[in-house]
Design an enzyme around this catalytic site. Structure first.
Site, PDB file in Angstrom:
ATOM      1  CB  CYS A  24      23.361  60.627  -9.210  1.00 26.05           C
ATOM      2  SG  CYS A  24      21.653  60.300  -9.622  1.00 26.05           S
ATOM      3  CE1 TYR A  50      46.966 100.509 -11.514  1.00 25.52           C
ATOM      4  CE2 TYR A  50      46.618 101.059  -9.217  1.00 25.52           C
ATOM      5  CZ  TYR A  50      46.186 100.470 -10.378  1.00 25.52           C
ATOM      6  OH  TYR A  50      44.979  99.854 -10.398  1.00 25.52           O
ATOM      7  CB  CYS A  94      21.556  59.619  -6.063  1.00 25.89           C
ATOM      8  SG  CYS A  94      21.080  61.352  -6.148  1.00 25.89           S
ATOM      9  CB  CYS A 148      16.965  60.351  -7.531  1.00 28.92           C
ATOM     10  SG  CYS A 148      18.447  59.647  -8.269  1.00 28.92           S
ATOM     11  CE  LYS A 180      46.713  89.343  -5.545  1.00 31.32           C
ATOM     12  NZ  LYS A 180      45.681  88.458  -5.668  1.00 31.32           N
ATOM     13  CB  CYS A 202      18.691  62.510 -10.440  1.00 30.11           C
ATOM     14  SG  CYS A 202      19.389  63.262  -8.953  1.00 30.11           S
ATOM     15  CD  GLU A 208      53.452  99.992  -9.117  1.00 34.58           C
ATOM     16  OE1 GLU A 208      52.640 100.903  -8.987  1.00 34.58           O
ATOM     17  OE2 GLU A 208      54.026  99.730 -10.193  1.00 34.58           O
ATOM     18  CE  LYS A 216      46.860  92.809  -7.686  1.00 35.44           C
ATOM     19  NZ  LYS A 216      45.522  93.027  -7.150  1.00 35.44           N
ATOM     20  CG  ASP A 242      42.410  94.556  -1.499  1.00 28.40           C
ATOM     21  OD1 ASP A 242      41.810  94.434  -2.593  1.00 28.40           O
ATOM     22  OD2 ASP A 242      42.200  93.837  -0.518  1.00 28.40           O
TER      23      ASP A 242
END
Ligand code: IVH
Length: 711
Positions: free
Chosen positions: A452, A241, A434, A437, A329, A458, A131, A133, A135
């Site tokens: 880092c 359902y 990084c 820092c 899906k 940092c 069946e 689905k 939304d």
């Protein structure tokens, strides 16, 4: 933040153990945020296809690295806690989610797994329903004596919002039904048609009201109005359902039960069909997909359910999804756009993550302006094994790139159009220090991620740690969110967690100082300090989670807290386990749900002097509430280690294992001194012998079933 995107491009099959762990952590965080945004705030932060893709990737990684599954695994979570404003309803029967299938192959696998669980052969007849689905958002309607007495949203699956007054305004929902069992919970989807959605948005625009991004948001926003008269003015519809609590069975089959719901006066979807196996199921999927554009309402896939309700009962549930159903899906979408720049974000654990800033582009109705670039290899056109991806094409600022919203992980950049590359585009140089820092950013062998090394110095790591500490699942300090933490950090008010709890004292009367800041007044300043005081006494689990230790998520923190009980016991154990060996270490890794990587990360954090000192300063400010041991008194096998051997005749091994685990038992594959119970069917051999030698209680299958009852 940066941990989100580090490992996301690497194929599941190519992930190393460490990468898999990082990736699972990233996925848990992303999916957690997305869940809250979608379910509690009606403001999705990612398209459904992306969410599904993340969940699918998470499940695939968990399947490959079973011992890395996090205690806070997204596989175990449904929805989000209910929003405030409505009363809460505890569902008599949980409202679960559905596992996903994406390809015809996945559908065949679903059928195979169902057959395997039930012990059916490939040729045994087995019917399903298929069946659309819908939304929208799910709703549970409780009828007692044929009267509608309560309507509740899904919420987090066990507790939803009471929206009874609003549900009564929906035409498709009957107030009274005839011929139904005394108690009947009808479940289905509230949705809005395309035409009604367009008209609503036009009306809203004319009145200067809020417009909605899509029909699902409009339906959710309309149902969750505190004033039912607003809901009444919104054209909501409902398809039934499924069902929850029932005092008498509706039918023997899914199709029969749906027919009963139709007889009671509910709308049921006209595209529901009974199918005799995967070929018919995928054919019906194709038919539904071909009608998708003209249905007049949004659907996002096809749901298959085992038709025989007795078999549904045997199949039962995993933690959040039924074994007897799956959602197939519809596929995701692609779009081309320009890569404007590449930013490097630094996360709580120091990971440097490249993020693509894109010229905004609509992909399947959702505007995408950022995408992950995963890591430096990915930008250069290589995977973690050094193999070419995208035919080895690198990604440069200015490139025309393809954005992909499903599949492995999304939004991601799937491809580059070299014919449109600007002449002056240069290869991207991934920083080796990084950006926040300046510390060296190093890449350990085997790690896709550059990190880092600045640790506590940092600022990016420090701020991300602080944000994590005050977040909802951790200290949850009202009035102290990410924005305030950034401000306070920038001004030097708060540099580390302990500073939050000394803030008021350090500034004489903190209120006086704070209320003079932009955005703060007397009232909000007082409220903030009261909120901080309120969290000075904190449950052990929240404290552990709040520390933001790599790999240690919310549920794992709960496990650790319950295991050790108190902060003192935990910190003593961490000292004793610091060399990752000995009884304290064995005890730690023996916690059900704990992997050695998580344990190593935990112990490593406590063993790091600067980290430890910072943690101690925080704990000095707190009263840590002890954790209570879980109550396992109701199940006869809770906490026991059970081994199954020989042939089971009334159920498959998988079914037996799942039932035992549901009752709190730990199922092991081998007999040892730790085994509490052996369940031996015909043909049991060496395990039964060993159990007898060790004096372990042994039962046959009937004895086992008698012990656990019909649970
Ligand atoms: S059956 C035990 N059937 O999808 C599971 N769900 O992803 C019962 N949904 O929460 C759900 N259409 O909100 C089922 N035909 C359908 C559906 C459907 C939409 C939604 C439902 C559920 C979610 C799971």
């Amino acid at each position: 933040m940066a941990d989100q995107v580090d490992t996301s491009q690497i194929d599941v099959d190519a992930l190393t153990q460490a990468q898999a762990e990082a990736e699972l952590a990233r996925l848990a965080e992303r999916l957690g945020t997305a869940n809250t945004a979608y379910h509690a705030e009606d403001a999705p932060v990612m398209p459904d296809a992306e969410y599904d893709a993340l969940k699918r990737r998470n499940a695939a990684i968990e399947a490959r690295f079973t011992d890395l599954k996090r205690a806070d695994s997204p596989t175990e979570q449904v929805g989000a806690a209910p929003a405030s404003g409505f009363g809460k309803v505890t569902h008599a029967v949980s409202m679960l989610s559905l596992a996903n299938a994406f390809t015809d192959e996945d559908v065949r696998e679903f059928d195979t797994s169902v057959r395997k669980y039930l012990g059916l052969g490939a040729d045994d007849p087995l019917a399903y329903t298929a069946e659309p689905k819908i939304d929208g958002l799910s709703l549970s309607l409780r009828y007692e004596g044929g009267h509608l007495v309560q309507a509740a949203t899904r919420g987090d699956g066990s507790v939803g919002e009471n929206v009874t007054a609003n549900a009564r305004t929906i035409e498709d929902i009957p107030e009274e039904i005839a011929g139904a069992p005394e108690v009947l919970e009808v479940r289905g989807e509230v949705y809005m048609s395309h035409a009604d959605f367009a008209a609503l948005n036009t009306r809203q625009e004319e009145r200067g009201g809020k417009t909605f991004a899509n029909p699902r948001n409009a339906a959710a926003g309309s149902l969750r109005q505190l004033d039912p008269e607003i809901t009444r003015a919104r054209p909501l519809k409902f398809f039934a359902y499924a069902w929850g609590d029932v005092s008498a069975p509706l039918a023997d089959t899914q199709a029969g039960a749906i027919q009963r719901l139709a007889d009671f006066g509910f709308s049921v979807n006209p595209l529901t069909r009974r199918c005799d196996g995967p070929d018919e199921m995928t054919a019906h999927y194709a038919k539904i997909e071909s009608q998708r554009a003209t249905l007049g309402y949004d659907i996002d896939g096809v749901v298959y359910k085992v038709d025989d309700l007795a078999l549904q009962k045997r199949l039962g549930f995993r933690s959040t999804t039924p074994r007897w159903a799956t959602a197939h899906k519809f596929p995701a979408e692609l779009a081309w756009t320009r890569l404007e720049s590449i930013d490097i974000q630094v996360g709580r654990t120091g990971a440097l993550s490249p993020v693509a800033r894109l010229t905004p582009v609509t992909v399947g109705g959702v505007v995408v302006s950022n995408a992950t670039l995963h890591n430096e290899d990915y930008i250069q056109g290589r995977d973690s094994k050094g193999q070419q991806i995208r035919d080895g094409k690198d990604i440069r600022v200015g490139d025309w790139v393809q954005v992909y919203r499903a599949g492995d992980v999304i939004p991601k950049i799937a491809d580059v159009d070299l014919s449109k590359r600007p002449d002056d585009a240069t290869a991207f140089e991934f920083p080796h220090s990084c950006p926040e820092c300046g510390s060296d950013a190093v890449r350990e062998p085997g790690d896709a991620v550059r990190r880092c090394t600045g640790g506590l110095i940092c600022p990016a790591q420090a701020v991300e740690k602080l944000k994590h500490l005050v977040s909802r699942a951790a200290f949850d300090i009202d009035g102290l969110g990410a924005k305030q933490v950034e401000q306070f950090y920038a001004d030097g008010w708060i540099a580390e967690p302990a500073d939050i709890f000394t803030l008021q004292d350090r500034y004489g009367s903190g209120v006086q100082q704070l209320k003079n800041r932009e955005g703060w007044g007397d009232k909000s300043a007082k409220a903030l300090f009261a909120a901080i005081e309120d969290k000075r006494s904190i449950p052990l689990a929240r404290l552990i989670f709040g520390l933001g230790i790599r790999h240690v998520g919310e549920a794992a923190s709960g496990l650790i807290a319950r295991h050790y009980g108190s902060w003192d016991a935990l910190s003593t154990a961490m000292e004793e386990a610091r060399d990752c060996e000995g009884p304290a270490w064995d005890d730690l890794v023996g916690i059900d749900g704990m992997g050695s990587v998580m344990a190593g990360s935990l112990v490593g954090t406590f063993a790091q002097p600067a980290e430890r000192a910072s943690i101690d300063r925080l704990v000095d400010q707190l009263t840590v509430q002890e954790a209570v041991q879980a109550d396992t008194s109701t199940s006869p096998v809770a906490g026991k280690t059970v081994v199954f051997t020989g042939t089971l005749e009334k159920m498959t091994r998988a079914e037996a294992k799942a039932r035992a685990e549901r009752l709190g038992a730990k199922v092991s594959g081998s007999v040892s001194a730790k085994t509490d119970l052996l369940v031996a069917g015909p043909g049991a051999g060496s395990k039964a012998k060993k159990a007898a030698e060790l004096g372990i209680e042994t039962l046959d299958e009937d004895g086992w079933l008698a012990l656990i009852g019909t649970a």
